[in-house]
Design a protein around this motif. Structure first.
Motif, mmCIF file in Angstrom:
data_model
loop_
_atom_site.group_PDB
_atom_site.id
_atom_site.type_symbol
_atom_site.label_atom_id
_atom_site.label_comp_id
_atom_site.label_asym_id
_atom_site.label_seq_id
_atom_site.Cartn_x
_atom_site.Cartn_y
_atom_site.Cartn_z
ATOM 1 N N PRO A 1 5.706 51.734 38.902
ATOM 2 C CA PRO A 1 6.298 51.279 40.173
ATOM 3 C C PRO A 1 6.602 49.787 40.121
ATOM 4 O O PRO A 1 5.893 49.019 39.475
ATOM 5 C CB PRO A 1 5.203 51.595 41.198
ATOM 6 C CG PRO A 1 4.374 52.659 40.566
ATOM 7 C CD PRO A 1 4.381 52.342 39.100
ATOM 8 N N MET A 2 7.667 49.390 40.798
ATOM 9 C CA MET A 2 8.072 47.984 40.775
ATOM 10 C C MET A 2 8.849 47.650 42.033
ATOM 11 O O MET A 2 9.362 48.542 42.712
ATOM 12 C CB MET A 2 8.909 47.698 39.529
ATOM 13 C CG MET A 2 10.185 48.524 39.430
ATOM 14 S SD MET A 2 11.045 48.324 37.839
ATOM 15 C CE MET A 2 10.261 49.635 36.901
ATOM 16 N N ASP A 3 8.922 46.375 42.336
ATOM 17 C CA ASP A 3 9.800 45.937 43.410
ATOM 18 C C ASP A 3 11.142 45.544 42.802
ATOM 19 O O ASP A 3 11.326 45.584 41.579
ATOM 20 C CB ASP A 3 9.185 44.798 44.213
ATOM 21 C CG ASP A 3 8.864 43.561 43.378
ATOM 22 O OD1 ASP A 3 9.374 43.434 42.242
ATOM 23 O OD2 ASP A 3 8.096 42.704 43.865
ATOM 24 N N ALA A 4 12.097 45.163 43.650
ATOM 25 C CA ALA A 4 13.438 44.869 43.156
ATOM 26 C C ALA A 4 13.438 43.720 42.166
ATOM 27 O O ALA A 4 14.105 43.777 41.120
ATOM 28 C CB ALA A 4 14.368 44.578 44.331
ATOM 29 N N ALA A 5 12.684 42.666 42.472
ATOM 30 C CA ALA A 5 12.646 41.510 41.574
ATOM 31 C C ALA A 5 12.062 41.887 40.215
ATOM 32 O O ALA A 5 12.559 41.465 39.165
ATOM 33 C CB ALA A 5 11.841 40.376 42.206
ATOM 34 N N GLY A 6 11.015 42.715 40.229
ATOM 35 C CA GLY A 6 10.405 43.157 38.982
ATOM 36 C C GLY A 6 11.341 44.030 38.174
ATOM 37 O O GLY A 6 11.386 43.937 36.935
ATOM 38 N N CYS A 7 12.108 44.875 38.849
ATOM 39 C CA CYS A 7 13.068 45.735 38.161
ATOM 40 C C CYS A 7 14.169 44.902 37.511
ATOM 41 O O CYS A 7 14.579 45.154 36.376
ATOM 42 C CB CYS A 7 13.666 46.733 39.153
ATOM 43 S SG CYS A 7 14.778 47.944 38.410
ATOM 44 N N GLN A 8 14.645 43.895 38.227
ATOM 45 C CA GLN A 8 15.689 43.028 37.675
ATOM 46 C C GLN A 8 15.170 42.235 36.484
ATOM 47 O O GLN A 8 15.900 42.038 35.501
ATOM 48 C CB GLN A 8 16.217 42.114 38.775
ATOM 49 C CG GLN A 8 17.010 42.870 39.834
ATOM 50 C CD GLN A 8 17.108 42.135 41.145
ATOM 51 O OE1 GLN A 8 16.778 40.946 41.252
ATOM 52 N NE2 GLN A 8 17.560 42.831 42.183
ATOM 53 N N LEU B 1 20.133 43.880 23.329
ATOM 54 C CA LEU B 1 21.563 43.640 23.165
ATOM 55 C C LEU B 1 21.929 42.167 23.050
ATOM 56 O O LEU B 1 23.101 41.829 22.865
ATOM 57 C CB LEU B 1 22.338 44.265 24.337
ATOM 58 C CG LEU B 1 22.158 45.779 24.523
ATOM 59 C CD1 LEU B 1 22.934 46.248 25.752
ATOM 60 C CD2 LEU B 1 22.625 46.535 23.281
ATOM 61 N N GLY B 2 20.932 41.276 23.178
ATOM 62 C CA GLY B 2 21.213 39.850 23.075
ATOM 63 C C GLY B 2 22.080 39.317 24.205
ATOM 64 O O GLY B 2 22.843 38.370 24.029
ATOM 65 N N VAL B 3 21.931 39.916 25.402
ATOM 66 C CA VAL B 3 22.760 39.554 26.553
ATOM 67 C C VAL B 3 21.883 38.947 27.637
ATOM 68 O O VAL B 3 20.801 39.463 27.935
ATOM 69 C CB VAL B 3 23.487 40.795 27.101
ATOM 70 C CG1 VAL B 3 24.209 40.474 28.409
ATOM 71 C CG2 VAL B 3 24.469 41.335 26.068
ATOM 72 N N ASP B 4 22.338 37.869 28.227
ATOM 73 C CA ASP B 4 21.645 37.262 29.363
ATOM 74 C C ASP B 4 22.119 37.944 30.639
ATOM 75 O O ASP B 4 23.291 37.828 31.012
ATOM 76 C CB ASP B 4 21.933 35.756 29.439
ATOM 77 C CG ASP B 4 21.305 34.995 28.293
ATOM 78 O OD1 ASP B 4 20.237 35.423 27.809
ATOM 79 O OD2 ASP B 4 21.896 33.983 27.858
ATOM 80 N N TYR B 5 21.216 38.644 31.303
ATOM 81 C CA TYR B 5 21.588 39.361 32.525
ATOM 82 C C TYR B 5 21.547 38.426 33.733
ATOM 83 O O TYR B 5 20.677 37.577 33.847
ATOM 84 C CB TYR B 5 20.628 40.521 32.783
ATOM 85 C CG TYR B 5 20.875 41.219 34.103
ATOM 86 C CD1 TYR B 5 21.987 42.022 34.272
ATOM 87 C CD2 TYR B 5 20.012 41.043 35.180
ATOM 88 C CE1 TYR B 5 22.244 42.643 35.482
ATOM 89 C CE2 TYR B 5 20.253 41.671 36.398
ATOM 90 C CZ TYR B 5 21.371 42.470 36.537
ATOM 91 O OH TYR B 5 21.621 43.084 37.741
ATOM 92 N N ARG B 6 22.494 38.646 34.612
ATOM 93 C CA ARG B 6 22.493 37.955 35.905
ATOM 94 C C ARG B 6 23.058 38.911 36.937
ATOM 95 O O ARG B 6 23.853 39.796 36.608
ATOM 96 C CB ARG B 6 23.327 36.674 35.853
ATOM 97 C CG ARG B 6 24.801 36.908 35.616
ATOM 98 C CD ARG B 6 25.579 35.613 35.436
ATOM 99 N NE ARG B 6 27.010 35.871 35.326
ATOM 100 C CZ ARG B 6 27.614 36.289 34.226
ATOM 101 N NH1 ARG B 6 26.901 36.520 33.137
ATOM 102 N NH2 ARG B 6 28.921 36.495 34.217
ATOM 103 N N LYS B 7 22.658 38.749 38.160
ATOM 104 C CA LYS B 7 23.230 39.546 39.231
ATOM 105 C C LYS B 7 24.738 39.349 39.272
ATOM 106 O O LYS B 7 25.248 38.261 39.000
ATOM 107 C CB LYS B 7 22.629 39.136 40.582
ATOM 108 C CG LYS B 7 21.189 39.542 40.771
ATOM 109 C CD LYS B 7 21.039 41.025 41.069
ATOM 110 C CE LYS B 7 21.547 41.391 42.454
ATOM 111 N NZ LYS B 7 21.363 42.834 42.753
ATOM 112 N N ASN B 8 25.445 40.421 39.595
ATOM 113 C CA ASN B 8 26.899 40.368 39.761
ATOM 114 C C ASN B 8 27.641 40.089 38.455
ATOM 115 O O ASN B 8 28.762 39.596 38.481
ATOM 116 C CB ASN B 8 27.301 39.320 40.813
ATOM 117 C CG ASN B 8 26.545 39.501 42.117
ATOM 118 O OD1 ASN B 8 26.160 40.613 42.460
ATOM 119 N ND2 ASN B 8 26.325 38.415 42.830
#
Length: 224
Positions: free
Chosen positions: A140-147, A158-165
């Motif tokens: 189980p996780m909250d939204a911030a933890g999932c992100q 994949l060597g990719v920096d994730y960001r919202k949007n």
């Protein structure tokens, strides 16, 4: 309430007519950025493969839970051509459990022989779906933890920096879609086994995979 709203769809086309026409899909997202960008990627992939058979309209609404359904029905009411499927994309986040769970029931009530409404919920947030492309988890996780978990996996795998949007998320992860579908099904079985039978109790969980039951056959890219 829903019985009255179905009137505007009844009689608009016969089954015979629908069988020879382009299948039309409306995707209405709770958010205005991340989810619409992902599904715009899906729409572009369809156009590149078999877009002549499928039409997809993506709307970012800014509406939440039941308001999302009302918004989708309004879009359908004024659309120049009817939709065969309407997909509502929304998250659990901090919304009350009973309201979150109710959307699935209201979608069933709004559906008829002409148009099917689908609740593509995610708990706690949409990022569960891309996360399942990269790993399986029942924690189980909250939204911030999932992100954070998604960002860690994207960086490591994949060597990719994730960001919202972020742009290009669909194209980036779609080659692993079969893994995500298998992980989502496994996760649903896990929740059933421990007695979690409501969307609000299935953390983590998502129904986003179900849209690919309809649109997957028109897409390439997912590995076997």
């Amino acid at each position: 309430m829903m019985a009255k709203k179905r009137v505007w769809r009844s009689g608009r086309r016969s089954v015979a007519t629908r069988s020879v026409r382009m299948t039309r899909h409306l995707i209405v997202c709770e958010g205005k950025e991340t989810e619409p960008r992902y599904f715009e990627g899906l729409r572009s992939a369809l156009r590149a493969t078999d877009g002549r058979k499928v039409a997809v309209v993506v709307r970012g609404s800014g509406k939440h839970t039941l308001g999302l359904l009302e918004y989708a029905e309004e879009v359908c009411r004024y659309a120049p051509d009817p939709f065969d499927h309407v997909w509502l994309v929304f998250d659990k986040d901090d919304f009350p459990a009973d309201e979150f769970d109710r959307v699935e029931r209201e979608c069933a009530a709004a559906s008829d022989s002409a148009c099917t409404f689908h609740a593509l919920w995610s708990n706690p947030c949409f990022e569960v779906w891309p996360l399942l492309h990269l790993r399986y988890t029942t924690a189980p996780m909250d939204a911030a933890g999932c992100q954070r978990a998604l960002a860690d996996c994207l960086a490591r795998e994949l060597g990719v920096d994730y960001r919202k949007n972020m742009d290009g998320l669909f194209e980036l992860i779609d080659p692993m879609r079969r893994d995500a579908e298998a992980n989502a099904a496994r996760l649903a079985k896990h929740h059933k086994a421990i007695g979690n039978d409501r969307p609000s109790s299935m953390n983590p969980g998502t129904r986003v995979a179900s849209i690919f039951e309809e649109l997957g056959p028109y897409l390439g890219g997912a590995k076997k």
